[in-house]
Design a protein around this motif. Structure first.
Motif, PDB file in Angstrom:
ATOM      1  N   LEU A 270     -12.336   2.802   5.495  1.00  0.00           N
ATOM      2  CA  LEU A 270     -11.675   2.068   6.562  1.00  0.00           C
ATOM      3  C   LEU A 270     -10.920   3.004   7.498  1.00  0.00           C
ATOM      4  N   TYR A 271     -10.819   2.602   8.761  1.00  0.00           N
ATOM      5  CA  TYR A 271      -9.890   3.286   9.662  1.00  0.00           C
ATOM      6  C   TYR A 271      -9.392   2.291  10.704  1.00  0.00           C
TER       7      TYR A 271
ATOM      8  N   VAL B 198       0.842  -1.203   0.000  1.00  0.00           N
ATOM      9  CA  VAL B 198       0.000   0.000   0.000  1.00  0.00           C
ATOM     10  C   VAL B 198       0.878   1.253   0.000  1.00  0.00           C
ATOM     11  N   THR B 199       1.985   1.219   0.729  1.00  0.00           N
ATOM     12  CA  THR B 199       2.921   2.341   0.697  1.00  0.00           C
ATOM     13  C   THR B 199       3.414   2.570  -0.727  1.00  0.00           C
ATOM     14  N   ALA B 200       3.767   1.475  -1.407  1.00  0.00           N
ATOM     15  CA  ALA B 200       4.222   1.591  -2.798  1.00  0.00           C
ATOM     16  C   ALA B 200       3.143   2.203  -3.674  1.00  0.00           C
ATOM     17  N   GLU B 201       1.895   1.769  -3.500  1.00  0.00           N
ATOM     18  CA  GLU B 201       0.790   2.310  -4.301  1.00  0.00           C
ATOM     19  C   GLU B 201       0.603   3.798  -4.030  1.00  0.00           C
ATOM     20  N   LEU B 202       0.624   4.190  -2.758  1.00  0.00           N
ATOM     21  CA  LEU B 202       0.396   5.591  -2.413  1.00  0.00           C
ATOM     22  C   LEU B 202       1.512   6.501  -2.923  1.00  0.00           C
TER      23      LEU B 202
ATOM     24  N   THR C  38      -6.694  -5.042   5.087  1.00  0.00           N
ATOM     25  CA  THR C  38      -8.120  -5.055   4.741  1.00  0.00           C
ATOM     26  C   THR C  38      -8.346  -4.375   3.400  1.00  0.00           C
ATOM     27  N   TYR C  39      -7.639  -3.287   3.153  1.00  0.00           N
ATOM     28  CA  TYR C  39      -7.755  -2.585   1.870  1.00  0.00           C
ATOM     29  C   TYR C  39      -7.358  -3.502   0.716  1.00  0.00           C
ATOM     30  N   VAL C  40      -6.221  -4.182   0.837  1.00  0.00           N
ATOM     31  CA  VAL C  40      -5.760  -5.073  -0.229  1.00  0.00           C
ATOM     32  C   VAL C  40      -6.757  -6.208  -0.458  1.00  0.00           C
ATOM     33  N   VAL C  41      -7.281  -6.771   0.622  1.00  0.00           N
ATOM     34  CA  VAL C  41      -8.248  -7.870   0.491  1.00  0.00           C
ATOM     35  C   VAL C  41      -9.510  -7.395  -0.223  1.00  0.00           C
TER      36      VAL C  41
ATOM     37  N   ARG D 133      -9.939  -4.876  -2.289  1.00  0.00           N
ATOM     38  CA  ARG D 133      -9.685  -4.610  -3.703  1.00  0.00           C
ATOM     39  C   ARG D 133      -9.528  -5.925  -4.475  1.00  0.00           C
ATOM     40  N   HIS D 134      -8.865  -6.895  -3.869  1.00  0.00           N
ATOM     41  CA  HIS D 134      -8.702  -8.209  -4.493  1.00  0.00           C
ATOM     42  C   HIS D 134     -10.051  -8.873  -4.734  1.00  0.00           C
ATOM     43  N   LEU D 135     -10.988  -8.663  -3.821  1.00  0.00           N
ATOM     44  CA  LEU D 135     -12.307  -9.284  -3.935  1.00  0.00           C
ATOM     45  C   LEU D 135     -13.239  -8.522  -4.879  1.00  0.00           C
ATOM     46  N   GLY D 136     -12.779  -7.435  -5.449  1.00  0.00           N
ATOM     47  CA  GLY D 136     -13.577  -6.730  -6.446  1.00  0.00           C
ATOM     48  C   GLY D 136     -14.295  -5.495  -5.959  1.00  0.00           C
ATOM     49  N   PHE D 137     -14.030  -5.070  -4.714  1.00  0.00           N
ATOM     50  CA  PHE D 137     -14.625  -3.826  -4.225  1.00  0.00           C
ATOM     51  C   PHE D 137     -13.931  -2.672  -4.946  1.00  0.00           C
ATOM     52  N   GLU D 138     -14.700  -1.866  -5.644  1.00  0.00           N
ATOM     53  CA  GLU D 138     -14.113  -0.829  -6.501  1.00  0.00           C
ATOM     54  C   GLU D 138     -13.946   0.514  -5.801  1.00  0.00           C
ATOM     55  N   ASN D 139     -14.725   0.768  -4.758  1.00  0.00           N
ATOM     56  CA  ASN D 139     -14.704   2.078  -4.110  1.00  0.00           C
ATOM     57  C   ASN D 139     -14.319   1.912  -2.641  1.00  0.00           C
ATOM     58  N   VAL D 140     -13.016   1.885  -2.393  1.00  0.00           N
ATOM     59  CA  VAL D 140     -12.491   1.682  -1.042  1.00  0.00           C
ATOM     60  C   VAL D 140     -11.539   2.825  -0.703  1.00  0.00           C
ATOM     61  N   ALA D 141     -11.768   3.457   0.436  1.00  0.00           N
ATOM     62  CA  ALA D 141     -10.905   4.538   0.906  1.00  0.00           C
ATOM     63  C   ALA D 141     -10.499   4.238   2.341  1.00  0.00           C
TER      64      ALA D 141
END
Length: 262
Positions: free
Chosen positions: A215-216, A92-96, A226-229, A231-239
């Motif tokens: 998420l927090y 996630v750090t790499a993505e950000l 949780t964010y990676v999971v 997105r992997h499962l197809g949730f498109e709108n995650v912040a």
């Protein structure tokens, strides 16, 4: 998006991947590691002098990845020995900080599950340092407290607390549902639950793909996993919100107390 990949997929693609082991250095050296993996211990990137939340600064990140022989175009696979929760923070750090999420992968499982069936080594690879170019994206999943507050009043959104039961009971953002990241992993396989089982766990607390998820947490690794999971499962709108609840209250924002169902 960052993907969660099987040990078999990793074994088949070793030659094309930059493997990153985020365990402590003594574990990497003393217990062995995946063939070709470089050591980037979690403590090297968990905090930094710049960025938002606990992110390292751009220069710190560029130096760290350059030392590990990683470029901005590298196909990266990260793993740890704790169900992937620490490795998820690396990704996630790499993505950000601008690494293409399509080139980021989390091992489904961890070092222990890999070691049961596959080869490990104690030999560190020869590393040729690189110049890593940080290029932060124009938009990221990070949101501020105002966005979280707005989500609590939005029927098409769900705010998710990824801490433990006791922490949630002591105080949480009003309207937030509780989801411990460990509910999404299998202690036996050390990897993600089967897809339908994971979706069932999420649905049981009202987290469904049709809703925007915010998420927090109080630790970056749990929220990252949780964010990676999701997105992997197809949730498109995650912040996600990386501010602390102390900072939340300092802005005269309320907290609720009590556990689930109270």
């Amino acid at each position: 998006m960052t993907d969660i990949v099987s040990a078999s997929w990793v074994a088949d693609n070793l030659a094309d991947l930059r493997l990153v082991d985020v365990r402590d250095g003594w574990e990497y050296d003393g217990l062995g590691h995946l063939p070709g993996a470089v050591s980037v211990p979690f403590d090297r990137f968990r905090t930094g002098s710049g960025g938002e939340g606990m992110l390292p600064s751009e220069s710190e990140w560029a130096n760290l990845l350059g030392e590990a022989g990683i470029t901005a175009d590298s196909d990266v696979l990260a793993y740890d020995d704790h169900h992937g929760v620490f490795a998820a923070r690396f990704l996630v750090t790499a993505e950000l900080l601008g690494h293409d999420p399509a080139n980021l992968h989390l091992l489904d499982g961890d070092f222990s599950s890999w070691q049961l069936e596959r080869e490990t080594t104690s030999e560190a690879p020869e590393i040729e340092p690189t110049t890593y170019a940080v290029s932060p994206p124009e938009a990221t999943p990070l949101v501020d407290a105002d966005a979280v507050a707005a989500a609590t009043d939005d029927p098409d959104a769900v705010v998710v607390d990824t801490r433990e039961d006791e922490e949630y009971a002591e105080g949480h953002i009003p309207g937030a549902v509780l989801l411990d990241w460990r509910e999404l992993v299998d202690d036996e396989t050390r990897g993600l639950l089967p897809r339908e089982d994971a979706l069932s766990v999420l649905e049981s607390v009202g987290v469904v793909p049709e809703k925007r998820v915010v998420l927090y947490c109080n630790t970056a690794r749990r929220i990252s996993h949780t964010y990676v999971v999701l997105r992997h499962l197809g949730f498109e709108n995650v912040a996600f919100y990386e501010g602390s609840l102390t900072a939340w209250e300092a802005e005269d924002r309320p907290l609720e107390t009590g556990g689930v169902g109270e």
